[in-house]
Design a protein around this motif. Structure first.
Motif, PDB file in Angstrom:
ATOM      1  N   ARG A   1      -4.125   8.659  -8.075  1.00 50.25           N
ATOM      2  CA  ARG A   1      -2.790   8.357  -8.610  1.00 50.25           C
ATOM      3  C   ARG A   1      -1.946   9.625  -8.758  1.00 50.25           C
ATOM      4  O   ARG A   1      -0.749   9.633  -8.446  1.00 50.25           O
ATOM      5  CB  ARG A   1      -2.913   7.642  -9.949  1.00 50.25           C
ATOM      6  CG  ARG A   1      -3.421   6.206  -9.855  1.00 50.25           C
ATOM      7  CD  ARG A   1      -3.683   5.624 -11.236  1.00 50.25           C
ATOM      8  NE  ARG A   1      -4.209   4.280 -11.172  1.00 50.25           N
ATOM      9  CZ  ARG A   1      -3.457   3.170 -11.189  1.00 50.25           C
ATOM     10  NH1 ARG A   1      -2.143   3.288 -11.289  1.00 50.25           N
ATOM     11  NH2 ARG A   1      -4.014   1.992 -11.111  1.00 50.25           N
ATOM     12  N   SER A   2      -2.569  10.690  -9.224  1.00 46.66           N
ATOM     13  CA  SER A   2      -1.806  11.913  -9.498  1.00 46.66           C
ATOM     14  C   SER A   2      -1.483  12.706  -8.239  1.00 46.66           C
ATOM     15  O   SER A   2      -0.503  13.465  -8.228  1.00 46.66           O
ATOM     16  CB  SER A   2      -2.584  12.795 -10.484  1.00 46.66           C
ATOM     17  OG  SER A   2      -3.837  13.166  -9.938  1.00 46.66           O
TER      18      SER A   2
ATOM     19  N   THR B   1       5.725   0.212  -7.241  1.00 42.52           N
ATOM     20  CA  THR B   1       4.765  -0.617  -7.967  1.00 42.52           C
ATOM     21  C   THR B   1       5.139  -2.082  -7.824  1.00 42.52           C
ATOM     22  O   THR B   1       6.264  -2.474  -8.161  1.00 42.52           O
ATOM     23  CB  THR B   1       4.724  -0.250  -9.462  1.00 42.52           C
ATOM     24  OG1 THR B   1       4.434   1.148  -9.595  1.00 42.52           O
ATOM     25  CG2 THR B   1       3.653  -1.042 -10.183  1.00 42.52           C
ATOM     26  N   LEU B   2       4.206  -2.887  -7.323  1.00 42.34           N
ATOM     27  CA  LEU B   2       4.441  -4.323  -7.187  1.00 42.34           C
ATOM     28  C   LEU B   2       4.194  -5.029  -8.518  1.00 42.34           C
ATOM     29  O   LEU B   2       3.717  -4.438  -9.487  1.00 42.34           O
ATOM     30  CB  LEU B   2       3.524  -4.904  -6.110  1.00 42.34           C
ATOM     31  CG  LEU B   2       3.666  -4.310  -4.701  1.00 42.34           C
ATOM     32  CD1 LEU B   2       2.751  -5.036  -3.723  1.00 42.34           C
ATOM     33  CD2 LEU B   2       5.108  -4.354  -4.225  1.00 42.34           C
TER      34      LEU B   2
ATOM     35  N   LEU C   1       0.080  -0.278  -6.084  1.00 35.64           N
ATOM     36  CA  LEU C   1       0.918   0.876  -5.754  1.00 35.64           C
ATOM     37  C   LEU C   1       1.010   1.043  -4.241  1.00 35.64           C
ATOM     38  O   LEU C   1       0.000   0.924  -3.537  1.00 35.64           O
ATOM     39  CB  LEU C   1       0.335   2.148  -6.382  1.00 35.64           C
ATOM     40  CG  LEU C   1       0.169   2.157  -7.904  1.00 35.64           C
ATOM     41  CD1 LEU C   1      -0.478   3.460  -8.354  1.00 35.64           C
ATOM     42  CD2 LEU C   1       1.512   1.950  -8.597  1.00 35.64           C
ATOM     43  N   ILE C   2       2.223   1.327  -3.746  1.00 32.82           N
ATOM     44  CA  ILE C   2       2.441   1.549  -2.310  1.00 32.82           C
ATOM     45  C   ILE C   2       3.171   2.874  -2.135  1.00 32.82           C
ATOM     46  O   ILE C   2       4.237   3.098  -2.732  1.00 32.82           O
ATOM     47  CB  ILE C   2       3.260   0.412  -1.668  1.00 32.82           C
ATOM     48  CG1 ILE C   2       2.567  -0.936  -1.882  1.00 32.82           C
ATOM     49  CG2 ILE C   2       3.445   0.675  -0.170  1.00 32.82           C
ATOM     50  CD1 ILE C   2       3.371  -2.101  -1.337  1.00 32.82           C
ATOM     51  N   GLN C   3       2.606   3.729  -1.312  1.00 31.93           N
ATOM     52  CA  GLN C   3       3.216   5.022  -1.009  1.00 31.93           C
ATOM     53  C   GLN C   3       3.362   5.135   0.509  1.00 31.93           C
ATOM     54  O   GLN C   3       2.367   5.096   1.242  1.00 31.93           O
ATOM     55  CB  GLN C   3       2.355   6.165  -1.527  1.00 31.93           C
ATOM     56  CG  GLN C   3       2.905   7.549  -1.243  1.00 31.93           C
ATOM     57  CD  GLN C   3       4.131   7.858  -2.081  1.00 31.93           C
ATOM     58  OE1 GLN C   3       4.056   7.906  -3.306  1.00 31.93           O
ATOM     59  NE2 GLN C   3       5.281   8.049  -1.439  1.00 31.93           N
TER      60      GLN C   3
ATOM     61  N   LEU D   1      -2.881   1.178  -3.218  1.00 29.16           N
ATOM     62  CA  LEU D   1      -3.923   1.196  -4.247  1.00 29.16           C
ATOM     63  C   LEU D   1      -3.773  -0.046  -5.119  1.00 29.16           C
ATOM     64  O   LEU D   1      -2.755  -0.226  -5.793  1.00 29.16           O
ATOM     65  CB  LEU D   1      -3.815   2.455  -5.110  1.00 29.16           C
ATOM     66  CG  LEU D   1      -4.869   2.598  -6.209  1.00 29.16           C
ATOM     67  CD1 LEU D   1      -6.269   2.702  -5.608  1.00 29.16           C
ATOM     68  CD2 LEU D   1      -4.568   3.822  -7.082  1.00 29.16           C
ATOM     69  N   HIS D   2      -4.787  -0.890  -5.116  1.00 31.47           N
ATOM     70  CA  HIS D   2      -4.774  -2.120  -5.900  1.00 31.47           C
ATOM     71  C   HIS D   2      -5.341  -1.865  -7.300  1.00 31.47           C
ATOM     72  O   HIS D   2      -6.091  -0.906  -7.518  1.00 31.47           O
ATOM     73  CB  HIS D   2      -5.588  -3.211  -5.193  1.00 31.47           C
ATOM     74  CG  HIS D   2      -4.992  -3.658  -3.891  1.00 31.47           C
ATOM     75  ND1 HIS D   2      -4.131  -4.728  -3.798  1.00 31.47           N
ATOM     76  CD2 HIS D   2      -5.129  -3.155  -2.632  1.00 31.47           C
ATOM     77  CE1 HIS D   2      -3.770  -4.892  -2.536  1.00 31.47           C
ATOM     78  NE2 HIS D   2      -4.358  -3.952  -1.803  1.00 31.47           N
ATOM     79  N   PRO D   3      -5.019  -2.731  -8.257  1.00 29.60           N
ATOM     80  CA  PRO D   3      -5.529  -2.549  -9.628  1.00 29.60           C
ATOM     81  C   PRO D   3      -7.053  -2.512  -9.727  1.00 29.60           C
ATOM     82  O   PRO D   3      -7.596  -1.902 -10.645  1.00 29.60           O
ATOM     83  CB  PRO D   3      -4.948  -3.759 -10.375  1.00 29.60           C
ATOM     84  CG  PRO D   3      -3.728  -4.131  -9.617  1.00 29.60           C
ATOM     85  CD  PRO D   3      -4.053  -3.844  -8.185  1.00 29.60           C
TER      86      PRO D   3
END
Length: 237
Positions: A159-160, A168-169, A174-176, A194-196
């Motif tokens: 994440r960092s 953020t959906l 998270l989509i980058q 990245l999914h929860p």
């Protein structure tokens, strides 16, 4: 008077003090007592029969029973069956992870090829079958695709470092998305998801058959929107 005669006389005197029994009253009392005993016995028998029938009925409903002619009967209990069905539906409605750690490259490539738009050809570069690499061609030159999929137990570092300015959906995914700066050779696009639950998907496409070769294409095979649609597919679960 001898002692025997004294005893006999005393016994006779004592008997004379008793009143004769009321025979009709004794008969009526006996009849009433007999009727009460009969009713009590009938009640006990009736309850025992009802209990036996209830047990037989329960057994017939719970397991298949045999008829007298040898045929088998089947009975369904609606309550428990409905509960079991509801439980199964609830469990199946909640998706469960199908893998932990890194998804094997062959499985990742199989999913990627299934998600590619129609009209494209694809093949695995020689010697790269285990690295998650794929050549994709739309008729205007090969493009190298690379896919990596894993399920992370800790996502703090990712994440960092990767998702510092991510979208953020609603479900927390998270989509980058990144594109290589102009003049970069070869040009490339990257989508990280990245999914929860820790599912981490990375897909890259290069404007050349190799990430170390000069660009052979002026435009990418897939648009960035198409690349995001593939990276966020539920097929990666």
């Amino acid at each position: 008077m001898p002692i025997e005669e004294d005893f006999t006389e005393a016994l006779r005197t004592t008997l004379l003090t008793f009143e004769p029994p009321n025979t009709p009253s004794l008969v009526q009392a006996g009849v009433r007592n007999g009727r009460r005993r009969r009713r009590r016995r009938a009640t006990v028998v009736g309850l025992s029969g009802a209990a036996v029938l209830a047990l037989v009925g329960l057994g017939a409903a719970a397991v298949p029973g045999l008829l007298s002619d040898g045929r088998t009967t089947h009975h369904t209990i609606a309550g428990p069956a409905a509960s079991a069905t509801t439980g199964a539906a609830t469990a199946s409605a909640t998706p469960k992870p199908t893998f932990t750690g890194a998804l094997p490259a062959d499985r990742a490539l199989a999913i990627l090829t299934a998600l590619l738009p129609t009209g494209l050809t694809h093949s695995i570069p020689p010697g790269s079958g285990r690295s998650g690499q794929l050549w994709v061609d739309d008729g205007h030159g090969k493009s190298l695709f690379e896919v990596h999929v894993s399920r992370q137990t800790s996502t703090t570092a990712i994440r960092s470092h990767v998702f510092t300015s991510a979208t953020t959906l609603a479900d927390g995914t998270l989509i980058q998305s990144r594109q290589a700066p102009p003049g970069t050779d070869p040009g490339h696009e990257t989508v990280n998801v990245l999914h929860p639950d820790g599912l981490y998907v990375t897909i890259m496409q290069w404007g050349a058959p190799s990430q170390n070769a000069p660009s052979t294409r002026s435009t990418p095979v897939l648009t960035l929107a198409q690349l995001r649609a593939i990276a966020t597919s539920s097929q990666w679960q």
